[in-house]
Write an enzyme that holds these catalytic residues in place. Sequence first.
Site, PDB file in Angstrom:
ATOM      1  N   ARG A 151      -2.280  22.233 -14.768  1.00 18.22           N
ATOM      2  CA  ARG A 151      -1.296  21.194 -15.098  1.00 18.22           C
ATOM      3  C   ARG A 151      -1.571  20.557 -16.464  1.00 18.22           C
ATOM      4  O   ARG A 151      -0.663  20.026 -17.108  1.00 18.22           O
ATOM      5  CB  ARG A 151      -1.275  20.118 -14.006  1.00 18.22           C
ATOM      6  CG  ARG A 151      -0.251  19.019 -14.299  1.00 18.22           C
ATOM      7  CD  ARG A 151      -0.037  18.061 -13.156  1.00 18.22           C
ATOM      8  NE  ARG A 151       0.922  17.032 -13.542  1.00 18.22           N
ATOM      9  CZ  ARG A 151       1.528  16.223 -12.700  1.00 18.22           C
ATOM     10  NH1 ARG A 151       1.280  16.299 -11.404  1.00 18.22           N
ATOM     11  NH2 ARG A 151       2.387  15.322 -13.129  1.00 18.22           N
ATOM     12  N   ASN A 207       0.263  18.794 -21.261  1.00 13.61           N
ATOM     13  CA  ASN A 207      -0.122  17.785 -22.250  1.00 13.61           C
ATOM     14  C   ASN A 207      -0.110  18.314 -23.682  1.00 13.61           C
ATOM     15  O   ASN A 207      -0.492  17.591 -24.607  1.00 13.61           O
ATOM     16  CB  ASN A 207      -1.531  17.243 -21.929  1.00 13.61           C
ATOM     17  CG  ASN A 207      -1.547  16.464 -20.629  1.00 13.61           C
ATOM     18  OD1 ASN A 207      -0.636  15.709 -20.342  1.00 13.61           O
ATOM     19  ND2 ASN A 207      -2.570  16.680 -19.820  1.00 13.61           N
ATOM     20  N   HIS A 230       0.636  10.966 -28.321  1.00 17.06           N
ATOM     21  CA  HIS A 230       0.510   9.639 -27.714  1.00 17.06           C
ATOM     22  C   HIS A 230      -0.182   8.655 -28.654  1.00 17.06           C
ATOM     23  O   HIS A 230       0.179   7.473 -28.705  1.00 17.06           O
ATOM     24  CB  HIS A 230      -0.278   9.724 -26.404  1.00 17.06           C
ATOM     25  CG  HIS A 230       0.582  10.004 -25.208  1.00 17.06           C
ATOM     26  ND1 HIS A 230       0.067  10.423 -24.007  1.00 17.06           N
ATOM     27  CD2 HIS A 230       1.918   9.916 -25.010  1.00 17.06           C
ATOM     28  CE1 HIS A 230       1.052  10.581 -23.128  1.00 17.06           C
ATOM     29  NE2 HIS A 230       2.192  10.288 -23.728  1.00 17.06           N
ATOM     30  N   HIS A 253       0.623  16.101 -26.703  1.00 10.18           N
ATOM     31  CA  HIS A 253       0.568  14.713 -26.246  1.00 10.18           C
ATOM     32  C   HIS A 253      -0.711  13.973 -26.641  1.00 10.18           C
ATOM     33  O   HIS A 253      -0.736  12.756 -26.640  1.00 10.18           O
ATOM     34  CB  HIS A 253       0.732  14.648 -24.725  1.00 10.18           C
ATOM     35  CG  HIS A 253       2.144  14.865 -24.277  1.00 10.18           C
ATOM     36  ND1 HIS A 253       2.842  16.022 -24.574  1.00 10.18           N
ATOM     37  CD2 HIS A 253       2.997  14.084 -23.562  1.00 10.18           C
ATOM     38  CE1 HIS A 253       4.061  15.928 -24.058  1.00 10.18           C
ATOM     39  NE2 HIS A 253       4.174  14.771 -23.441  1.00 10.18           N
ATOM     40  N   HIS A 292       9.435   8.652 -27.570  1.00  7.05           N
ATOM     41  CA  HIS A 292       8.386   9.537 -27.067  1.00  7.05           C
ATOM     42  C   HIS A 292       8.519  10.947 -27.641  1.00  7.05           C
ATOM     43  O   HIS A 292       7.555  11.509 -28.181  1.00  7.05           O
ATOM     44  CB  HIS A 292       8.451   9.582 -25.527  1.00  7.05           C
ATOM     45  CG  HIS A 292       7.496  10.554 -24.922  1.00  7.05           C
ATOM     46  ND1 HIS A 292       6.138  10.289 -24.813  1.00  7.05           N
ATOM     47  CD2 HIS A 292       7.679  11.786 -24.388  1.00  7.05           C
ATOM     48  CE1 HIS A 292       5.545  11.330 -24.247  1.00  7.05           C
ATOM     49  NE2 HIS A 292       6.455  12.242 -23.976  1.00  7.05           N
ATOM     50  N   GLU A 298      -3.787  17.488 -11.552  1.00  9.45           N
ATOM     51  CA  GLU A 298      -4.210  17.758 -12.929  1.00  9.45           C
ATOM     52  C   GLU A 298      -5.710  18.026 -13.065  1.00  9.45           C
ATOM     53  O   GLU A 298      -6.392  17.441 -13.889  1.00  9.45           O
ATOM     54  CB  GLU A 298      -3.789  16.606 -13.865  1.00  9.45           C
ATOM     55  CG  GLU A 298      -3.660  17.050 -15.308  1.00  9.45           C
ATOM     56  CD  GLU A 298      -3.021  16.023 -16.220  1.00  9.45           C
ATOM     57  OE1 GLU A 298      -3.696  15.558 -17.117  1.00  9.45           O
ATOM     58  OE2 GLU A 298      -1.827  15.699 -16.028  1.00  9.45           O
ATOM     59  N   ARG A 300       0.812  -1.231   0.000  1.00  8.26           N
ATOM     60  CA  ARG A 300       0.000   0.000   0.000  1.00  8.26           C
ATOM     61  C   ARG A 300       0.842   1.276   0.000  1.00  8.26           C
ATOM     62  O   ARG A 300       0.365   2.350   0.359  1.00  8.26           O
ATOM     63  CB  ARG A 300      -0.996   0.030   1.169  1.00  8.26           C
ATOM     64  CG  ARG A 300      -2.022  -1.089   1.098  1.00  8.26           C
ATOM     65  CD  ARG A 300      -3.254  -0.755   1.896  1.00  8.26           C
ATOM     66  NE  ARG A 300      -4.249  -1.806   1.731  1.00  8.26           N
ATOM     67  CZ  ARG A 300      -4.405  -2.813   2.600  1.00  8.26           C
ATOM     68  NH1 ARG A 300      -3.634  -2.899   3.669  1.00  8.26           N
ATOM     69  NH2 ARG A 300      -5.332  -3.726   2.390  1.00  8.26           N
ATOM     70  N   LYS A 330       3.739  11.666 -11.621  1.00  7.34           N
ATOM     71  CA  LYS A 330       2.936  10.729 -12.424  1.00  7.34           C
ATOM     72  C   LYS A 330       3.665   9.394 -12.489  1.00  7.34           C
ATOM     73  O   LYS A 330       4.839   9.341 -12.853  1.00  7.34           O
ATOM     74  CB  LYS A 330       2.715  11.273 -13.832  1.00  7.34           C
ATOM     75  CG  LYS A 330       1.637  12.331 -13.904  1.00  7.34           C
ATOM     76  CD  LYS A 330       1.312  12.658 -15.347  1.00  7.34           C
ATOM     77  CE  LYS A 330       0.164  13.635 -15.441  1.00  7.34           C
ATOM     78  NZ  LYS A 330      -0.165  13.980 -16.834  1.00  7.34           N
ATOM     79  N   GLU A 337      10.574  17.790 -25.233  1.00 12.60           N
ATOM     80  CA  GLU A 337       9.820  18.229 -24.048  1.00 12.60           C
ATOM     81  C   GLU A 337      10.291  19.606 -23.570  1.00 12.60           C
ATOM     82  O   GLU A 337       9.497  20.406 -23.072  1.00 12.60           O
ATOM     83  CB  GLU A 337       9.943  17.212 -22.915  1.00 12.60           C
ATOM     84  CG  GLU A 337       9.207  15.894 -23.155  1.00 12.60           C
ATOM     85  CD  GLU A 337       7.687  15.998 -22.982  1.00 12.60           C
ATOM     86  OE1 GLU A 337       7.179  17.075 -22.613  1.00 12.60           O
ATOM     87  OE2 GLU A 337       7.010  14.984 -23.221  1.00 12.60           O
ATOM     88  N   LYS A 384       8.164  23.068 -15.333  1.00 13.20           N
ATOM     89  CA  LYS A 384       7.265  21.954 -15.022  1.00 13.20           C
ATOM     90  C   LYS A 384       6.903  21.939 -13.545  1.00 13.20           C
ATOM     91  O   LYS A 384       5.742  21.771 -13.172  1.00 13.20           O
ATOM     92  CB  LYS A 384       7.900  20.614 -15.424  1.00 13.20           C
ATOM     93  CG  LYS A 384       6.989  19.447 -15.037  1.00 13.20           C
ATOM     94  CD  LYS A 384       7.254  18.144 -15.736  1.00 13.20           C
ATOM     95  CE  LYS A 384       6.149  17.168 -15.373  1.00 13.20           C
ATOM     96  NZ  LYS A 384       6.280  15.864 -15.995  1.00 13.20           N
TER      97      LYS A 384
END
Length: 352
Positions: A227, A231, A238, A234, A255, A223, A114, A136, A178, A213
């Site tokens: 935030r 993206n 993506h 992306h 990427h 997000e 956990r 993330k 990026e 960032k």
Amino acid sequence: MHTGSTTTHDIYFNEVAEAGLNQFLTQNDYSHIFILVDKNTEEYCLGPFLNLLAMEPSATFTIKPGEENKTIEACVKVWNDLSQNGGDRKSILINLGGGVVTDLGGFVASTFKRGIDFINIPTTLLAMVDASVGGKTGVDLGVLKNQVGVINQPRMVLLFPEFLKTLPENQLRSGFAEMLKHGLIADKTYWKALSGPINLFDEENIRKSIKIKDTIVSKDPTEKGVRKALNFGHTLGHAIESYFLENSKLKTLLHGEAIAIGMILEGYLSHKLTGLSKMELDDIKQEFGKHFKKVNFTKKDIAIIIDLLKHDKKNTHGNINFVLLAELGQAVIDIKVPTHLFNEAFAYYKEP
């Protein structure tokens, strides 16, 4: 040097990172110190890292490199490794590697017993300026990017730019995409600075990107609002990355290579919908053209990529949500895009 802190963790460079790490581990008296690497970082980075670690780790675990190995199966292996080596809730996992290692390692740590503490030590430019900062974590579901994961902050992020010297040129450029994005969404002056003659090892630029960032993430860790600006490029990027991953006849795109295309396409959408000037749009296309070869898309490729957009995590209530630009350095979030514009955007990308 210490670059600053978010609401939950500190980011350190070089000698300060080394001192900060050893002090932190001593103060916290962890029952086990585990290290996660992939085959590449095991070969090039693990030895130098162990030399600066003041205490002996309990065990090192190795996963296969590459986005195609960012899977739940790889997590099961690391969960088992942790369990078999006596991992308990007072253990810590140090993720030494690129974005796959920091994403997957962060998720493994966040879910084992956990949740145990973890530290990210990014070894690629992409991971330094993007993946390792912001909390993330997660893995892909088949070819669909980052479908399973949690947002959970590392205790520290430590940067040793020396590790960048082990990288091939295409990996450096992937990270540079990026950095260019950070300029496009938040700092026009930085974008202009990056479009001059560029040194991909420049520590000041790395610091600048992390600061952009980090500032955005600290305002909106989960997000819900600002935030989302991170993206940009992306949503389509993506989908393109996923398509190239699943199609064995095509050479897989890194990427940053996919995101660079995504930023040109979403730049076009910005010109159509949110006020980005044609001059600024052409500036974006020209800049990415300096660093990335053009990729050829057939009509069939484009149709499948548009279909993949439906799986994007940022979608809500069946709507595809985009981050677009009002101008260089200013992002606009939650823009709905009419589907006919996607083909127009690819047509613009294909133009000489």
